[in-house]
Structure formats: C-alpha cells, structure tokens
Design an enzyme around this catalytic site. Structure first.
Site, short mmCIF file in Angstrom:
data_model
loop_
_atom_site.label_atom_id
_atom_site.label_comp_id
_atom_site.label_asym_id
_atom_site.label_seq_id
_atom_site.Cartn_x
_atom_site.Cartn_y
_atom_site.Cartn_z
N ASP A 21 -31.54 32.48 -9.40
CA ASP A 21 -31.53 31.35 -8.44
C ASP A 21 -30.11 31.16 -7.92
OD1 ASP A 21 -31.91 27.73 -8.90
OD2 ASP A 21 -31.66 28.97 -7.10
N ASN A 23 -29.16 29.04 -5.45
CA ASN A 23 -28.79 27.75 -4.82
C ASN A 23 -29.23 26.55 -5.66
OD1 ASN A 23 -31.53 27.90 -4.53
ND2 ASN A 23 -31.56 27.24 -2.38
N ASP A 25 -32.02 25.43 -7.08
CA ASP A 25 -33.26 24.64 -6.92
C ASP A 25 -34.31 25.05 -7.96
OD1 ASP A 25 -34.74 26.49 -4.08
OD2 ASP A 25 -34.04 27.11 -6.07
N ASP A 29 -34.08 33.54 -5.62
CA ASP A 29 -33.94 33.73 -4.17
C ASP A 29 -33.10 34.96 -3.86
OD1 ASP A 29 -31.98 30.85 -4.67
OD2 ASP A 29 -31.20 32.90 -4.56
N ASP A 98 -42.93 45.02 -0.57
CA ASP A 98 -44.33 44.91 -0.97
C ASP A 98 -45.16 44.67 0.29
OD1 ASP A 98 -45.27 43.77 -4.20
OD2 ASP A 98 -46.64 44.49 -2.63
N ASP A 199 -50.08 46.85 -1.80
CA ASP A 199 -50.79 45.98 -2.74
C ASP A 199 -52.31 46.18 -2.67
OD1 ASP A 199 -50.66 43.46 -4.42
OD2 ASP A 199 -51.99 42.80 -2.81
N GLU A 247 -50.94 50.64 -4.86
CA GLU A 247 -51.41 50.03 -6.10
C GLU A 247 -52.92 49.96 -6.03
OE1 GLU A 247 -52.23 46.20 -6.42
OE2 GLU A 247 -51.62 45.85 -8.47
N HIS A 320 -45.18 42.59 -12.56
CA HIS A 320 -45.38 41.13 -12.53
C HIS A 320 -46.80 40.72 -12.90
CE1 HIS A 320 -46.83 42.73 -8.81
NE2 HIS A 320 -47.45 41.59 -8.59
N ASP A 321 -47.69 41.72 -13.05
CA ASP A 321 -49.08 41.42 -13.44
C ASP A 321 -49.36 41.78 -14.89
OD1 ASP A 321 -50.34 42.71 -10.29
OD2 ASP A 321 -49.72 40.68 -10.82
O1 TEU Z 1 -52.79 43.09 -7.91
C1 TEU Z 1 -53.98 43.84 -7.68
C2 TEU Z 1 -54.88 43.67 -8.84
O2 TEU Z 1 -54.54 43.11 -9.82
C3 TEU Z 1 -56.26 44.18 -8.65
O3 TEU Z 1 -56.15 45.59 -8.54
C4 TEU Z 1 -57.15 43.78 -9.82
O4 TEU Z 1 -56.43 43.90 -11.02
C5 TEU Z 1 -58.32 44.70 -9.93
O5 TEU Z 1 -58.71 45.04 -8.64
C6 TEU Z 1 -59.49 44.02 -10.65
O6 TEU Z 1 -59.06 43.02 -11.44
C7 TEU Z 1 -52.09 42.86 -6.71
C8 TEU Z 1 -50.81 42.14 -7.05
O7 TEU Z 1 -50.01 42.97 -7.89
C9 TEU Z 1 -51.16 40.85 -7.72
O8 TEU Z 1 -49.99 40.15 -8.16
C10 TEU Z 1 -51.92 39.99 -6.72
O9 TEU Z 1 -52.34 38.80 -7.37
C11 TEU Z 1 -53.15 40.75 -6.21
O10 TEU Z 1 -52.88 42.10 -5.82
C12 TEU Z 1 -53.65 40.06 -4.94
O11 TEU Z 1 -52.69 40.24 -3.92
CA CA Z 2 -33.21 29.12 -5.31
#
Ligand code: TEU
Ligand code: CA
Length: 550
Positions: A21, A23, A25, A29, A98, A199, A247, A320-321
């Site tokens: 971060d 700034n 908040d 960022d 992304d 994505d 992905e 991140h997932d």
């Molecule tokens: O994730 C895609 C995703 O998670 C899907 O492939 C799902 O897991 C699968 O089709 C069935 O569960 C991407 C991003 O990485 C994620 O952070 C987003 O939430 C998602 O797409 C929607 O944009």
């Molecule tokens: Ca910030």
C-alpha cells in the site's frame, strides 16, 4: 526446440490489492508495487503478472471489470501504470496483464445498455434468454453459488453469469463483441505490455443453445473456444512479441496440446487445474483432504512427457485462487516449514516449463486459521459458508476448517514485508487481516538470512538462468509408485540431473544410484546445507536435492 524468452523466464504474480500500500489507505496499489520493484528484481524473476487493475466494483476483487481502458482509482492512475511499465522495462523485466474477457462486471456500460433495451447495439454482447416453465432458461448453477441466471424485469429476460450475478458472460459468438475485445487488447499491447494471462478462457466457447447439463454445472467447454482463440491470435496476438497464458480448469492433456501446442496458433501455455483439484471431493474444494502423492506424480509425468517438444507447461502451485502451497503440500510445523517450502520449490522449478511464483510463496507464507466468517472477503468462500452451514451440512467450525484449508483468502492476506505493524504492507489497517505469523515470516528477515526460503528461491531462479537443462531438458518420472519420494530425471545434451524430493516429515531411504549413470555425483542444489544424502542415501524430512553425474 524454439527458445522463446518466455520459456526461460520465471513469472512473479502480484495481486495488487494485497502486495503493498503506497498511500496509507489499507489497500495495495501501483505506487506500492513501484516501491518494491527492486525487491522483485533481486528475486531474479523476469516477468511480472499483474492481477486485474482495471476499473471494477470489486465484487470479485477486480475480476469483474466495468472499464477495460482505465485504472481502478484505488490502485492509482494511468500515469502510475505507465511509470510502473517503464520502470519494469528499464530494470530488464516484462509486465503481463490479466485479461478477463469471459465476462464483465454487471456495472459495465455495455451490460447496463444491453439490459435496458432489446434493440441496443450491446444486447448481443451478453447472453439474454427468456425463462422456461416459469423458471430460468436452463439448470446451470454459478461457480460462486446460486443460479447462473439473473432475471431483469426491464426486458423480462434472464442474463447468464457462470461465475456470479456480478459477472455476466460475454457472448463470444457475436463478432462485434469479439472485435471490441480485440481493439481493447491492442490498446494495452500498443502501450508496450508483454502479454496476457487469459482468465477462465475455457469458458468463452459455450454452445449458444445453452442446453441443460446433467448436474447443473455450466456447459462451458464446447469446442468453439479454439476457433475464437485462433481468430484472436491472427487478429492480435501474432503481431506482437508477447507471452500468452490461458487459465482453464478441467483440461485434459489433449486439451492442453490443443490450446498451447507449438503449432496450435492459439496460446503459448496454459494454467491447468488437475493438480490443484486433486484434493477436491463431493463437496468440491470444501474439505481438509490432502493430495495423494502417487496420483500427483503420475499426473505430472503425463503432462511433462506428453507436452515435451510439442507444447509448454506452466509450473505452479500458488496463485490468488489457491491455498498456500507450504500448507497444502508441506508442513506448518516450524521444524519443517521452511525446508518443505524449499522442497516444493525444487519439485516445481526443476521440471520442464515456466515457473510461476505467487507473491509470498518465496518467503513460505502459510494459510490462515480463519476464526470467523466475518474475517473472510472472498465471495466464493462467504457464499459457500452460508450454503453449507445454513443447510446444516457442516458446522461453522467444520466450514471454517475447510476454508482454512482451501479458501482463496489464504492467498490474499497482505504480503508480509517486515515485522512492523501490518507487516509493513500498510500504515493503516488493511482491507483483509494480516496473517498473525508475520513477525516470524517476512521478507525483511529472510533477505538477511542465507538459509531462508527467500534466499533459496533466488538461488534456484539463478540456476535456471545458468543451466539450459533446467529449461529445455527432457523429463522422466522415476519410481512412480513410491508414496513418499517424488523423483524425476532431466536430460539435455549429455547432461543428466536427478531431482529427488521427500514429501514426508520422516527420514526416507532412496537409492539414487539406481537412476544415475556412473561418474562422480555432484549436488547441484539442496535444501539442507552440507547434506550427507549422497553418501547415506537417507533423505531427511522434506529434503530436496538435485544431483548430476559428471
Ligand atoms: O478463476 C477461474 C476459475 O477459478 C474457474 O476456472 C473455476 O475454478 C472452474 O471453472 C470451476 O470451479 C479465474 C480467476 O483466477 C478467479 O480469481 C476469478 O474469480 C474467476 O476466474 C472469475 O473471473
Ligand atoms: Ca493504497
């Protein structure tokens, strides 16, 4: 084999909201990222992948875009982005964005106009259908809970959102929509970015008849995705020297070859899911199950051998997932946490493909022991908690244990920079709680320590730059039935490397001589200093060693 730059690279994924971060908040960022470019450069990575930074209502942390051409104000300005891109390039690194084009936000102007008027030029940018028998147009459920259909009284029709009502799916069968997306891609590529992570790209090729599915899950993989990606490649991608990584979940090895074969004319590589869905069960990811090592070894063996010379693997456990790899595959016991984090890094980075390092993975950050649903921020976990607890299928404690094991918020707690308040991420309370172990696990402490996870990542990333066998060598899985040791061999231009990883907290005997030709063995890298493994053939808990026979 062609030696494109993205094959020799290591990618570092930044989740802007949780990285740094700038700034005060409480939200990460772009200026925060700029302030950490030296740290990223010292890590030795070549490419930064930024999770979405476009304007968004933030219902899915930016994976619900309402303006593809501008920066989310809380992250900064386009000038900040231009500065980040310029500085990244000046430091010899590349920046990949992304690309979220299976869906937009339901607050995107395209959607608002599409929803309001059947004759709008944007109507067919989305899937609108009449209800059937007083219900939804088909039986699909959304991945993040509830129906995949959202009713709008404005035109008495439903729109499709396979992830959530906040993310209506774009109708890729409509040429004007595809051209709109291609124009947007050119805008970012002409600014000089070095590629895209696409994505949920498997979801764009739906059967426009949108038939019912057997189990209510969305039928997204229909085959037209390849037609669209070939068009995207010829319209946009092939005109730039970039890296593209799609992905997609549910991919077979054949699918990966179709999407990312060297001659596919589509993408450069895929972020596949079969390994990170191995510990799923009838409750999807909501369990505390562990991954079976023998099954995992066979899967990686299949991918590595089937793609070799034909397509390119991405190599990852963290993003991140995904839950933190050290918690999922290694050990949170302080005796072994760092060793197991390094072992997972060796197991991943010494395979054939491009490694992806997710922020915090390089310092061995762990999952969180979530105490209350009010501490969660991810709509997927919050919806799942409501579903399982209100149905009585799981108690709150059981569901919190499942979320602590597999929930996406585990990866989204603030990056742990140092032992100051809020882990040096911010001067203000962050949007999501900091993992309480930040005083023990942080980058500042590890930069100074030679035997830290961070120092180890720097070593293996440097090894990749210095040894083509690590990048282009063939792969042979060894002793696939072994339940404790994951071993494989890399070969390249007469060189042979044996990669041996003990996935347990026990001492394990493993006879390396059975797999290396004669010649005096040399340890290329090891996570136990001065390991005596070559002599004793006993692997210590979570020991990883790479041996070459010169
Ligand atoms: O994730 C895609 C995703 O998670 C899907 O492939 C799902 O897991 C699968 O089709 C069935 O569960 C991407 C991003 O990485 C994620 O952070 C987003 O939430 C998602 O797409 C929607 O944009
Ligand atoms: Ca910030």
């Amino acid at each position: 084999m062609n030696k494109q730059w993205w094959k020799k690279a290591v990618v570092y994924q930044i989740y802007p909201k949780s990285f740094c971060d700038g700034n005060g908040d409480g939200i990460g960022d772009l200026r925060g990222i700029i302030s950490k470019l030296d740290y990223i450069k010292r890590l030795g990575v070549d490419i930064i992948w930024l999770s979405p930074i476009y304007v968004s209502p933030d219902m899915d942390n930016g994976y619900d875009i309402s303006d593809y051409y501008n920066i989310q104000p809380v992250y900064g300005t386009m000038a900040d982005f231009d500065e980040l891109l310029t500085k990244t390039h000046n430091m010899g690194m590349r920046l990949v964005m992304d690309l979220v084009v299976n869906h937009t936000s339901n607050m995107h102007p395209w959607y608002l106009q599409s929803e309001s008027d059947k004759n709008s030029k944007y109507r067919n940018y989305y899937y609108w259908r009449k209800g059937k028998n007083g219900g939804t147009p088909n039986n699909w459920n959304a991945y993040f809970g509830g129906s995949a259909w959202t009713y709008s009284a404005k035109t008495d029709e439903y729109s499709l959102g396979v992830f959530s009502p906040y993310q209506p799916d774009l109708n890729w069968s409509y040429p004007a929509l595809r051209n709109e997306i291609y124009d947007m891609m050119r805008f970012w590529l002409d600014k000089g970015i070095d590629g895209f992570r696409l994505d949920a790209i498997h979801c764009i090729g739906k059967n426009v008849l949108l038939p019912d599915s057997a189990d209510g899950s969305p039928l997204v993989k229909d085959g037209t995705v390849h037609e669209y990606l070939k068009e995207m490649n010829s319209e946009v991608l092939k005109n730039y020297d970039i890296m593209t990584v799609g992905e997609a979940s549910g991919l077979t090895t054949e699918d990966m070859l179709a999407f990312s074969g060297f001659d596919s004319g589509e993408l450069n590589m895929m972020i596949q899911f079969a390994h990170v869905e191995m510990d799923f069960n009838e409750d999807y990811k909501w369990n505390t199950d562990k991954i079976d090592l023998v099954k995992l070894k066979k899967l990686f063996n299949e991918w590595q051998t089937a793609l070799y010379g034909k397509a390119w693997n991405s190599l990852y456990w963290s993003n991140h997932d995904q839950p933190r790899a050290v918690s999922r595959l290694g050990s949170e016991n302080e005796k072994y946490r760092e060793k197991s984090a390094m072992m997972i890094a060796v197991n991943t980075h010494f395979m054939c493909g491009t490694p992806f390092v997710f922020q915090g993975e390089e310092i061995g950050m762990t999952n969180v022991k979530w105490q209350s649903v009010s501490d969660l921020r991810d709509l997927e976990s919050i919806n799942a908690y409501d579903k399982f607890v209100s149905s009585g299928k799981k108690t709150p404690e059981q569901m919190l244990a499942c979320i602590s094991s597999k929930g996406r918020d585990n990866a989204r707690t603030p990056m742990q920079w140092d032992s100051s308040q809020y882990a040096g991420f911010s001067s203000k309370e962050p949007w999501i709680g900091v993992n309480e172990n930040y005083k023990k696990i942080n980058a500042s402490e590890q930069e100074k320590r030679e035997n830290s996870v961070l120092s180890f990542y720097k070593k293996i990333i440097r090894l990749r730059k210095e040894n083509e066998i690590m990048v282009f060598g063939s792969y042979e899985g060894l002793d696939l039935e072994n339940k404790k040791v994951f071993a494989y061999k890399r070969k390249y231009e007469g060189d042979e490397w044996l990669v041996i990883c003990n996935f347990t907290d026990e001492n394990v005997q493993f006879e390396w001589k059975a797999y290396l030709n004669s010649g005096s063995p040399v340890a290329i890298t090891e996570n136990y200093e001065n390991s005596d493994y070559i002599k004793t053939k006993i692997l210590k808990p979570y020991e990883a060693i790479v041996i070459s026979a010169r």
